[in-house]
Design a protein around this motif. Structure first.
Motif, short mmCIF file in Angstrom:
data_model
loop_
_atom_site.label_atom_id
_atom_site.label_comp_id
_atom_site.label_asym_id
_atom_site.label_seq_id
_atom_site.Cartn_x
_atom_site.Cartn_y
_atom_site.Cartn_z
N LEU A 88 35.96 40.07 44.18
CA LEU A 88 35.81 38.68 43.72
C LEU A 88 35.71 38.63 42.19
CD1 LEU A 88 35.52 35.78 44.79
CD2 LEU A 88 33.03 36.12 44.78
N VAL A 89 34.96 39.56 41.61
CA VAL A 89 34.82 39.62 40.14
C VAL A 89 36.15 39.99 39.51
CG1 VAL A 89 33.73 40.84 38.24
CG2 VAL A 89 32.37 40.15 40.24
N LEU A 90 36.83 40.96 40.10
CA LEU A 90 38.12 41.39 39.54
C LEU A 90 39.16 40.28 39.62
CD1 LEU A 90 38.39 45.03 40.98
CD2 LEU A 90 37.86 44.33 38.62
N SER A 91 39.14 39.52 40.67
CA SER A 91 40.12 38.43 40.80
C SER A 91 39.88 37.36 39.76
CB SER A 91 40.05 37.82 42.20
OG SER A 91 38.82 37.17 42.41
N LYS A 92 38.63 37.13 39.40
CA LYS A 92 38.33 36.14 38.38
C LYS A 92 38.81 36.62 37.01
CE LYS A 92 34.33 34.04 40.66
NZ LYS A 92 32.85 33.81 40.59
#
Length: 304
Positions: free
Chosen positions: A139-143
């Motif tokens: 989720l952090v990487l996608s942001k």
């Protein structure tokens, strides 16, 4: 001539004596008969219920309706301990008539499926924690636009799938009375422990060590006698004479002439098509330690 006169007098005297004797005999018989009838009249002039119950309640028999029935306990006070999982009885602590408190260990049983269920929960719980962390990372990487949306969606699906598996195992363990917190802390329990769901007295035990019980079989019954009811059979013709809240006076079979008090709390709403009868229920006010569900009673309900 004198001799003839004497004979006639003797014959008349004899006849008169015989006549008097015959007249006196019925008098004696009549007196005896009167004594017998009087005795019977005294013995049956006061009916069984009328004498004692009226003496206690100060009411007349003409203001009461008599019924038969049994003692029962409310459904919420009668528990059947049913097996949610089959297995072989390892130990049993059941004695009919003994009192147990809620949570008391009644029996333990062995079943490999029980061990497998605990293993499933522990493994899925560990996998859920890992997949949750992986999902949060994606989720952090996608942001930051470093990871693809496809990886994020796959990570989310894996996490939710494992979470549902863990929750399903936890729910099954909860039905079996197993705390997941205790399982995480103490590890796998080899035998399933069956505990009393309510306070009460043990009844109808049909198990022994080594016996196999299937899922759905009843281990025993537990009866809580804190509240006792009367279940009485009445007839449609009696409905006009009974009302909710009416006093009920009853005797219990095997307990002599002692009279107990109850209060009418429910009147059945369906009449049996064959017998034209229906049931009414009364709450027992004067409880007794000797009361047992199923005991036969005779009762009288006071009319208005």
């Amino acid at each position: 001539m004198k001799h003839t006169i004497l004979c006639v007098i003797a014959i008349l005297t004899s006849c008169n004596s015989t006549t008097n004797t015959k007249q006196e005999m019925p008098t004696s018989v009549t007196a005896d008969s009167a004594t017998v009838i009087s005795s019977d009249s005294t013995a049956y002039s006061q009916p069984y219920d009328s004498t004692s119950i009226d003496g206690t309640t100060a009411a007349t028999a003409i203001n009461k309706v008599s019924f038969n029935g049994t003692l029962i306990v409310p459904p919420q006070n009668f528990a059947s301990v049913t097996m949610l999982m089959g297995g072989i009885i390892r130990s049993v602590n059941l004695l009919p008539g003994s009192y147990v408190k809620k949570g008391t260990l009644l029996a333990s049983l062995d079943n490999p499926d029980f061990i497998s269920l605990q293993q499933t929960f522990l493994e899925s719980q560990a996998q859920t924690e890992y997949l949750k962390s992986e999902y949060n990372r994606q989720l952090v990487l996608s942001k930051e636009e470093v990871a693809s949306v496809k990886k994020l969606e796959q990570s989310k699906a894996d996490y939710l799938s494992m979470k549902s598996k863990m929750e399903a195992a936890a729910a099954q363990l909860s039905l079996l009375g197993i705390s997941t917190q205790s399982l995480l802390k103490n590890g796998i329990t080899p035998a399933l422990e069956i505990k009393a769901p309510v306070n009460g007295y043990i009844g109808k035990v049909k198990v022994n060590v080594g016996k196999y019980l299937n899922e759905g079989d009843i281990l025993c019954e537990i009866i809580n006698k804190q509240e006792t009811l009367l279940r009485l059979t009445t007839y449609e013709k009696d409905l006009k004479d009974i009302r909710l809240g009416a006093k009920v006076w009853f005797r219990v079979n095997g307990m002599g002439t002692k009279t107990f008090e109850a209060k009418l709390i429910s009147i059945g709403q369906e009449v049996d098509e064959t017998s034209r009868s229906l049931e009414v229920f009364a709450k027992v006010i004067s409880e007794d330690a000797n009361f047992r569900p199923g005991m036969y009673v005779t009762a009288q309900i006071e009319k208005d």
